[in-house]
Design a protein around this motif. Structure first.
Motif, PDB file in Angstrom:
ATOM      1  N   ARG A   3       0.246  24.622  59.455  1.00  0.00           N
ATOM      2  CA  ARG A   3       1.571  24.996  59.688  1.00  0.00           C
ATOM      3  C   ARG A   3       2.260  25.349  58.234  1.00  0.00           C
ATOM      4  NH1 ARG A   3       5.094  19.609  61.005  1.00  0.00           N
ATOM      5  NH2 ARG A   3       5.713  19.157  58.849  1.00  0.00           N
ATOM      6  N   PRO A   4       3.303  25.932  58.529  1.00  0.00           N
ATOM      7  CA  PRO A   4       4.052  26.410  57.157  1.00  0.00           C
ATOM      8  C   PRO A   4       4.194  25.104  56.457  1.00  0.00           C
ATOM      9  CG  PRO A   4       4.746  27.542  59.245  1.00  0.00           C
ATOM     10  CD  PRO A   4       3.832  26.762  59.703  1.00  0.00           C
ATOM     11  N   ALA A   5       4.370  25.304  55.233  1.00  0.00           N
ATOM     12  CA  ALA A   5       4.585  24.132  54.280  1.00  0.00           C
ATOM     13  C   ALA A   5       5.961  23.466  54.581  1.00  0.00           C
ATOM     14  CB  ALA A   5       4.708  24.659  52.874  1.00  0.00           C
ATOM     15  N   ASP A   6       6.249  22.177  54.359  1.00  0.00           N
ATOM     16  CA  ASP A   6       7.203  21.284  54.644  1.00  0.00           C
ATOM     17  C   ASP A   6       8.509  21.919  53.591  1.00  0.00           C
ATOM     18  OD1 ASP A   6       5.952  19.750  56.266  1.00  0.00           O
ATOM     19  OD2 ASP A   6       5.641  18.261  54.681  1.00  0.00           O
ATOM     20  N   ALA A   7       8.299  22.576  52.357  1.00  0.00           N
ATOM     21  CA  ALA A   7       9.440  23.039  51.708  1.00  0.00           C
ATOM     22  C   ALA A   7       9.960  24.214  52.433  1.00  0.00           C
ATOM     23  CB  ALA A   7       8.894  23.289  50.450  1.00  0.00           C
ATOM     24  N   ALA A  43       1.834  29.105  67.161  1.00  0.00           N
ATOM     25  CA  ALA A  43       3.117  28.893  66.137  1.00  0.00           C
ATOM     26  C   ALA A  43       3.326  27.275  66.283  1.00  0.00           C
ATOM     27  CB  ALA A  43       4.318  29.720  66.532  1.00  0.00           C
ATOM     28  N   ASP A  44       3.900  26.783  65.131  1.00  0.00           N
ATOM     29  CA  ASP A  44       4.240  25.512  65.145  1.00  0.00           C
ATOM     30  C   ASP A  44       5.780  25.081  64.866  1.00  0.00           C
ATOM     31  OD1 ASP A  44       1.767  23.899  65.450  1.00  0.00           O
ATOM     32  OD2 ASP A  44       1.166  24.525  63.674  1.00  0.00           O
ATOM     33  N   LEU A  45       6.241  26.446  64.730  1.00  0.00           N
ATOM     34  CA  LEU A  45       7.762  26.654  64.642  1.00  0.00           C
ATOM     35  C   LEU A  45       8.244  27.981  65.279  1.00  0.00           C
ATOM     36  CD1 LEU A  45      10.183  25.778  62.990  1.00  0.00           C
ATOM     37  CD2 LEU A  45       9.349  27.007  61.047  1.00  0.00           C
TER      38      LEU A  45
END
Length: 470
Positions: A3-7, A43-45
């Motif tokens: 998934r995309p980075a937390d930042a 997708a996670d977001l």
């Protein structure tokens, strides 16, 4: 890919606020689910920006973190064009749904890309105007998706595809900058016509956020008829006669096989068979006029009488009420749903020159039956513009999985015929993920080079809807 980075997620959350994003599984499942069920989004977001500025800033954040974005409208597409892979972010425009302006002198509407097509139709109708794009998903599809796929629909013969209804666009580009081409000009030859780069590009070049669209006078009179025709050739003769005798007032001209007709009548509730007589081919024809004193029913009756005399038609009924007209359209528009009751289907959205439709049908049906004995052809569509939904239901005695395993074989057989007739393997649904390899197979090397050059020039890092179209 994870998934995309937390930042990046934290930056996007801060930008868009609690209403502007979701990582909830039920929401993700809804937006990862593709209409045809052929692809599985991961997708996670999902982002829900409310303004063009938020879209631009979200795109810039994703670009800075090397995250790919998949734009999504109403998620009603048929080719997997709005499906995200793991690590990619969905950007859905449903919160950007405003009717910005409706100009009764310019005959234009300016809308945000998340506006529902039916909402725009109704807004125009309130001012006695018409936005003519009409398709089965109009109650849920969004204008941005219609533009991104250059949607066709039922009125193309009269008003053209979505591309023909657009005057200007606002687009967020892959780096987060905004191109404001939101013009209402009818004539503008000042350089390349950039709007056409983004219409039909399926979100691979930019994210459409607003559009200026053409409106037309609202029809005052509508005349509809269901016609039995002996053959597709006769249907084309009827089409030519109707265009001449009606003053080219045809708004729709739909052709259906007997199987398509019978499937709809058999499986759908509250559908009345329009004609008692049996025929292999049916036509739904509709005339419209915005002139207050036109008598289109008489025009339609006269031209159908001429058609019967000439052998172009064997029987016909003209709708005498709005309820009868709605019944005719419910029969036609219900075919895709009704076909589901006949088991698995393999579908093709293809077009050929109008004059070649009979050749397509004859050759395609023969090829399919030779390839898969017992297959049941279910062709129907917008014969007035050469677009046939060339569907096939599984043989009655064949296993569903065995039938669907022949998908690529049948695709190649039908698409080879389409190509030989100078047609297109995608008439109105787009390429998406479903037909990407087919596009490479059938397009010329020169066309593919141009498509890839355009993609590389505008989105060199392949951040917008990667893996679709090219």
């Amino acid at each position: 890919m994870t998934r995309p980075a937390d930042a990046a997620i934290n930056e996007l959350k801060e930008l868009l606020g609690p209403k502007g994003f979701s990582m909830a599984r039920d929401v993700l499942d809804l937006h990862n689910h593709e209409a045809r069920g052929k692809f599985d989004g991961k997708a996670d977001l999902v982002l829900f920006p409310a303004t063009t500025d938020e879209v631009a800033k979200a795109v810039a954040i994703c670009a800075a973190h090397t995250i790919a974005i998949v734009p999504q409208g109403g998620n009603t597409g048929r080719c997997g064009g709005a499906v995200a892979d793991q690590g990619q972010v969905l950007l859905n425009l449903k919160r950007m749904n405003k009717m910005i302006e409706l100009d009764t002198r310019d005959f234009t509407a300016t809308v945000e890309a998340g506006a529902i097509l039916k909402t725009l139709q109704d807004a125009a109708a309130a001012y006695d105007l018409l936005f003519p794009l009409s398709l089965g998903a109009e109650g849920s599809c969004q204008i941005g998706g219609n533009l991104a796929t250059n949607a066709g629909g039922l009125n193309v013969i009269r008003y053209g595809n979505t591309r023909d209804l657009v005057l200007g666009l606002e687009v967020v580009l892959p780096d987060g900058s905004i191109w404001n081409g939101l013009s209402k000009l009818r004539k503008d030859n000042s350089g390349y016509d950039l709007r056409h780069l983004f219409i039909g590009a399926e979100g691979t070049l930019g994210i459409i956020t607003k559009a200026s669209l053409k409106l037309f006078p609202q029809p005052k009179h509508v005349a509809s008829a269901w016609v039995a025709v002996p053959s597709p050739e006769a249907a084309l003769d009827l089409l030519a006669l109707a265009r001449r005798n009606s003053g080219d007032a045809i708004a729709a001209f739909e052709l259906m096989s007997r199987f398509a007709h019978d499937t709809s009548v058999t499986h759908l509730a509250n559908i009345t068979r329009p004609l008692v007589s049996e025929t292999d081919w049916h036509v739904l024809i509709e005339l419209t006029s915005s002139r207050p004193h036109d008598d289109l029913n008489s025009v339609l009756v006269d031209l159908l009488s001429d058609a019967v005399d000439a052998g172009f038609a064997s029987d016909a009924t003209v709708a005498q009420s709005d309820a009868q007209r709605k019944n005719l359209w419910a029969l036609r528009e219900g075919i895709p749903e009704a076909q589901g009751f006949e088991g698995a289907s393999i579908k093709h959205d293809v077009s050929v020159p109008v004059s070649k439709v009979p050749d397509l049908l004859a050759r395609g049906i023969t090829a399919a039956m030779d390839l898969i004995p017992g297959i049941r052809p279910c062709p129907f569509g917008h014969v007035g513009d050469g677009n046939i939904h060339f569907n096939f239901s599984q043989p009655v005695d064949m296993d569903k999985a065995d039938y669907l395993a022949r998908w690529e074989d049948l695709n190649r057989a039908i698409h080879d015929i389409v190509a030989d007739l100078g047609g297109s393997i995608s008439a109105e649904h787009g390429i998406g993920r479903l037909k990407r390899d087919e596009l490479v197979h059938y397009a010329s090397a020169e066309k593919m080079k141009l498509l890839r050059s355009i993609k590389g020039a505008i989105d060199p890092d392949n951040r917008l809807n990667p893996g679709k179209v090219v």
